[in-house]
Design a protein around this motif. Structure first.
Motif, PDB file in Angstrom:
ATOM      1  N   ARG A 279      -3.163  11.161  -3.385  1.00  0.00           N
ATOM      2  CA  ARG A 279      -2.696  10.461  -1.920  1.00  0.00           C
ATOM      3  C   ARG A 279      -3.010  10.888  -0.814  1.00  0.00           C
ATOM      4  O   ARG A 279      -3.444  10.483   0.166  1.00  0.00           O
ATOM      5  CB  ARG A 279      -1.253  10.414  -2.377  1.00  0.00           C
TER       6      ARG A 279
ATOM      7  N   LEU B 208       0.851  -1.260  -0.024  1.00  0.00           N
ATOM      8  CA  LEU B 208      -0.009   0.158   0.033  1.00  0.00           C
ATOM      9  C   LEU B 208       0.820   1.230   0.049  1.00  0.00           C
ATOM     10  O   LEU B 208       0.664   2.231  -0.599  1.00  0.00           O
ATOM     11  CB  LEU B 208      -0.867  -0.043   1.267  1.00  0.00           C
TER      12      LEU B 208
ATOM     13  N   LYS C  42      -8.575   6.018  -4.883  1.00  0.00           N
ATOM     14  CA  LYS C  42      -9.161   4.566  -4.944  1.00  0.00           C
ATOM     15  C   LYS C  42      -9.032   3.652  -6.176  1.00  0.00           C
ATOM     16  O   LYS C  42      -8.329   2.428  -6.219  1.00  0.00           O
ATOM     17  CB  LYS C  42     -10.294   4.551  -4.304  1.00  0.00           C
TER      18      LYS C  42
ATOM     19  N   ALA D 110       2.188   1.790  -3.640  1.00  0.00           N
ATOM     20  CA  ALA D 110       1.110   2.008  -4.327  1.00  0.00           C
ATOM     21  C   ALA D 110       0.852   3.497  -4.138  1.00  0.00           C
ATOM     22  O   ALA D 110       0.619   4.312  -5.039  1.00  0.00           O
ATOM     23  CB  ALA D 110       0.140   1.163  -4.262  1.00  0.00           C
ATOM     24  N   LEU D 111       0.644   3.948  -2.821  1.00  0.00           N
ATOM     25  CA  LEU D 111       0.445   5.354  -2.496  1.00  0.00           C
ATOM     26  C   LEU D 111       1.496   6.231  -3.266  1.00  0.00           C
ATOM     27  O   LEU D 111       1.115   7.627  -3.625  1.00  0.00           O
ATOM     28  CB  LEU D 111       0.162   5.658  -1.117  1.00  0.00           C
TER      29      LEU D 111
ATOM     30  N   LEU E  12       0.647   7.624  -6.459  1.00  0.00           N
ATOM     31  CA  LEU E  12      -0.634   8.368  -6.683  1.00  0.00           C
ATOM     32  C   LEU E  12      -0.073   9.728  -6.867  1.00  0.00           C
ATOM     33  O   LEU E  12       1.052  10.244  -6.444  1.00  0.00           O
ATOM     34  CB  LEU E  12      -1.508   8.338  -5.705  1.00  0.00           C
TER      35      LEU E  12
ATOM     36  N   LEU F  95      -5.185   3.215  -6.885  1.00  0.00           N
ATOM     37  CA  LEU F  95      -4.784   1.926  -6.253  1.00  0.00           C
ATOM     38  C   LEU F  95      -4.937   0.882  -6.554  1.00  0.00           C
ATOM     39  O   LEU F  95      -4.117  -0.155  -6.588  1.00  0.00           O
ATOM     40  CB  LEU F  95      -5.164   2.563  -4.559  1.00  0.00           C
TER      41      LEU F  95
END
Length: 192
Positions: free
Chosen positions: A137, A125, A172, A128-129, A132, A175
């Motif tokens: 983010r 996570l 979202k 992945a963040l 963004l 993500l």
């Protein structure tokens, strides 16, 4: 047909012969009763060794009381089954603790595997963040990781609530797209 396999055998008569010292009668009565008691006790106790002990004790009690056997009473096998039932019940009661057990409480400590999976998910996570766009983010972190409401986020980011909702929704989706290839490795089913 052997004596021990006949259904019309007078068990009380055999028991009387046992008292008189007839070894063959004792063997016949034992062969007739003991295997059935053993099967019964094994099923009751779930333990063959204990069942053998119960069978032996029940048969010993029969031999001890044989001189006092009264004609017209139940068959010796019926009496032995009753004795075996009581012996099994006593053993089962001894297995239970004498004090009330505490109910099983859920284990709050995570297993090693669960801890490793949680750490892997957190790392994925985090990665992945990082991919963004900054505002997405920020909106996703404030909403889903920090638990703030959309109006609170709007005030922090100096945006309207609708803009926060849009940023959060796009964040979202992004993500999900970034993490899609890692779902299996992170232990997520398609419906999670």
């Amino acid at each position: 047909m052997p004596l021990e396999q006949r259904s019309d055998v007078d068990q009380a008569g055999l028991l009387g012969r046992v008292v008189a010292g007839d070894r063959r009668a004792a063997e016949a009565l034992t062969d007739m009763i003991a295997p059935r008691i053993l099967r019964f006790a094994a099923r009751m106790l779930g333990d063959l060794t204990e069942a053998e002990d119960v069978t032996q004790e029940a048969m010993l009690r029969l031999w001890r009381m044989a001189p006092d056997w009264q004609d017209g009473a139940a068959q010796p096998s019926t009496w032995v089954f009753r004795v075996a039932t009581n012996l099994c019940t006593d053993r089962l009661r001894r297995r239970k603790p004498m004090v009330n057990e505490l109910p099983d409480l859920p284990d709050t400590a995570q297993s090693q595997h669960a801890q490793m999976m949680q750490a892997a998910r957190a790392k994925a996570l985090e990665n992945a963040l990082a991919h963004l766009p900054e505002r997405q983010r920020q909106a996703v972190i404030l909403r889903h990781l920090e638990g703030l409401t959309n109006p609170e986020i709007a005030a922090i980011m100096m945006l309207g609530v609708e803009a926060v909702e849009s940023l959060t929704a796009r964040g979202k989706r992004n993500l999900s797209a970034i993490l899609a290839g890692e779902r299996d490795a992170l232990g997520y089913d398609d419906d999670q």
